[in-house]
Motif scaffolding. Structure first.
Motif, PDB file in Angstrom:
ATOM      1  N   ASP A  16       0.849  -1.189   0.000  1.00  0.00           N
ATOM      2  CA  ASP A  16       0.000   0.000   0.000  1.00  0.00           C
ATOM      3  C   ASP A  16       0.887   1.242   0.000  1.00  0.00           C
ATOM      4  O   ASP A  16       1.614   1.451  -0.951  1.00  0.00           O
ATOM      5  N   ASN A  17       0.873   2.023   1.067  1.00  0.00           N
ATOM      6  CA  ASN A  17       1.690   3.238   1.137  1.00  0.00           C
ATOM      7  C   ASN A  17       2.721   3.176   2.250  1.00  0.00           C
ATOM      8  O   ASN A  17       3.079   4.205   2.823  1.00  0.00           O
ATOM      9  N   GLN A  18       3.235   1.974   2.544  1.00  0.00           N
ATOM     10  CA  GLN A  18       4.263   1.819   3.569  1.00  0.00           C
ATOM     11  C   GLN A  18       5.373   0.908   3.061  1.00  0.00           C
ATOM     12  O   GLN A  18       5.101  -0.130   2.441  1.00  0.00           O
ATOM     13  N   LEU A  19       6.611   1.324   3.333  1.00  0.00           N
ATOM     14  CA  LEU A  19       7.729   0.444   3.027  1.00  0.00           C
ATOM     15  C   LEU A  19       7.636  -0.786   3.914  1.00  0.00           C
ATOM     16  O   LEU A  19       7.239  -0.695   5.084  1.00  0.00           O
ATOM     17  N   ILE A  20       8.001  -1.915   3.378  1.00  0.00           N
ATOM     18  CA  ILE A  20       8.069  -3.128   4.185  1.00  0.00           C
ATOM     19  C   ILE A  20       9.327  -3.043   5.032  1.00  0.00           C
ATOM     20  O   ILE A  20      10.397  -2.636   4.557  1.00  0.00           O
ATOM     21  N   LYS A  21       9.194  -3.393   6.296  1.00  0.00           N
ATOM     22  CA  LYS A  21      10.298  -3.293   7.251  1.00  0.00           C
ATOM     23  C   LYS A  21      11.555  -3.970   6.699  1.00  0.00           C
ATOM     24  O   LYS A  21      11.524  -5.127   6.290  1.00  0.00           O
ATOM     25  N   GLY A  22      12.639  -3.211   6.673  1.00  0.00           N
ATOM     26  CA  GLY A  22      13.927  -3.727   6.233  1.00  0.00           C
ATOM     27  C   GLY A  22      14.205  -3.595   4.748  1.00  0.00           C
ATOM     28  O   GLY A  22      15.343  -3.805   4.320  1.00  0.00           O
ATOM     29  N   GLU A  25      16.650  -0.621   3.986  1.00  0.00           N
ATOM     30  CA  GLU A  25      17.978  -0.948   4.521  1.00  0.00           C
ATOM     31  C   GLU A  25      18.671  -2.004   3.659  1.00  0.00           C
ATOM     32  O   GLU A  25      19.887  -1.933   3.436  1.00  0.00           O
ATOM     33  N   THR A  26      17.903  -2.952   3.165  1.00  0.00           N
ATOM     34  CA  THR A  26      18.470  -3.987   2.296  1.00  0.00           C
ATOM     35  C   THR A  26      18.977  -3.386   0.995  1.00  0.00           C
ATOM     36  O   THR A  26      20.081  -3.705   0.541  1.00  0.00           O
ATOM     37  N   ILE A  27      18.190  -2.500   0.406  1.00  0.00           N
ATOM     38  CA  ILE A  27      18.595  -1.841  -0.836  1.00  0.00           C
ATOM     39  C   ILE A  27      19.860  -1.015  -0.606  1.00  0.00           C
ATOM     40  O   ILE A  27      20.814  -1.086  -1.384  1.00  0.00           O
ATOM     41  N   ARG A  31      23.493  -1.598  -2.427  1.00  0.00           N
ATOM     42  CA  ARG A  31      24.088  -0.505  -3.219  1.00  0.00           C
ATOM     43  C   ARG A  31      25.423  -0.057  -2.638  1.00  0.00           C
ATOM     44  O   ARG A  31      26.366   0.214  -3.388  1.00  0.00           O
ATOM     45  N   ASN A  32      25.505   0.035  -1.326  1.00  0.00           N
ATOM     46  CA  ASN A  32      26.752   0.470  -0.685  1.00  0.00           C
ATOM     47  C   ASN A  32      27.888  -0.512  -0.902  1.00  0.00           C
ATOM     48  O   ASN A  32      29.054  -0.148  -0.759  1.00  0.00           O
ATOM     49  N   ARG A  33      27.577  -1.737  -1.260  1.00  0.00           N
ATOM     50  CA  ARG A  33      28.593  -2.744  -1.546  1.00  0.00           C
ATOM     51  C   ARG A  33      28.855  -2.884  -3.040  1.00  0.00           C
ATOM     52  O   ARG A  33      29.534  -3.796  -3.479  1.00  0.00           O
ATOM     53  N   LEU A  58       8.217   7.292   0.109  1.00  0.00           N
ATOM     54  CA  LEU A  58       8.237   6.239   1.126  1.00  0.00           C
ATOM     55  C   LEU A  58       9.598   6.110   1.801  1.00  0.00           C
ATOM     56  O   LEU A  58       9.720   5.448   2.813  1.00  0.00           O
ATOM     57  N   GLY A  59      10.620   6.715   1.204  1.00  0.00           N
ATOM     58  CA  GLY A  59      11.936   6.689   1.826  1.00  0.00           C
ATOM     59  C   GLY A  59      12.980   5.885   1.090  1.00  0.00           C
ATOM     60  O   GLY A  59      14.119   5.821   1.503  1.00  0.00           O
ATOM     61  N   SER A  60      12.612   5.256  -0.012  1.00  0.00           N
ATOM     62  CA  SER A  60      13.580   4.541  -0.823  1.00  0.00           C
ATOM     63  C   SER A  60      13.943   5.446  -1.997  1.00  0.00           C
ATOM     64  O   SER A  60      13.107   6.184  -2.487  1.00  0.00           O
ATOM     65  N   VAL A  61      15.187   5.395  -2.457  1.00  0.00           N
ATOM     66  CA  VAL A  61      15.601   6.309  -3.520  1.00  0.00           C
ATOM     67  C   VAL A  61      16.124   5.524  -4.721  1.00  0.00           C
ATOM     68  O   VAL A  61      17.308   5.330  -4.878  1.00  0.00           O
TER      69      VAL A  61
END
Length: 72
Positions: A16-22, A25-27, A31-33, A58-61
């Motif tokens: 819906d309109n919420q990121l799934i927990k984690g 952070e997983t993305i 990406r950082n690796r 939602l906080g993901s870029v």
């Protein structure tokens, strides 16, 4: 070794309109690796730009070029 990851959007990254927990952070972790992260959806009800805006809100870029929309 760099790897590539493909994530479906609805039900995997957000519900819906919420990121799934984690999911954000997983993305970030991947990406950082230096891994390549691509987003996929088979819902053609919105444009790639619309999905990027939603994910940003939602906080993901994601990057526009990493979002694939497939229609059935």
């Amino acid at each position: 070794m760099k790897k590539g990851f493909i994530f479906d959007l609805d039900g995997t990254i957000y519900l819906d309109n919420q990121l799934i927990k984690g999911s954000a952070e997983t993305i970030d972790y991947l990406r950082n690796r230096g891994h390549h992260v691509v987003f996929f959806t088979n819902k053609s009800i919105a444009t790639r730009t619309d999905y990027v805006k939603k994910l940003n809100q939602l906080g993901s870029v994601p990057h526009l070029k990493t979002l694939s929309i497939q229609t059935m």
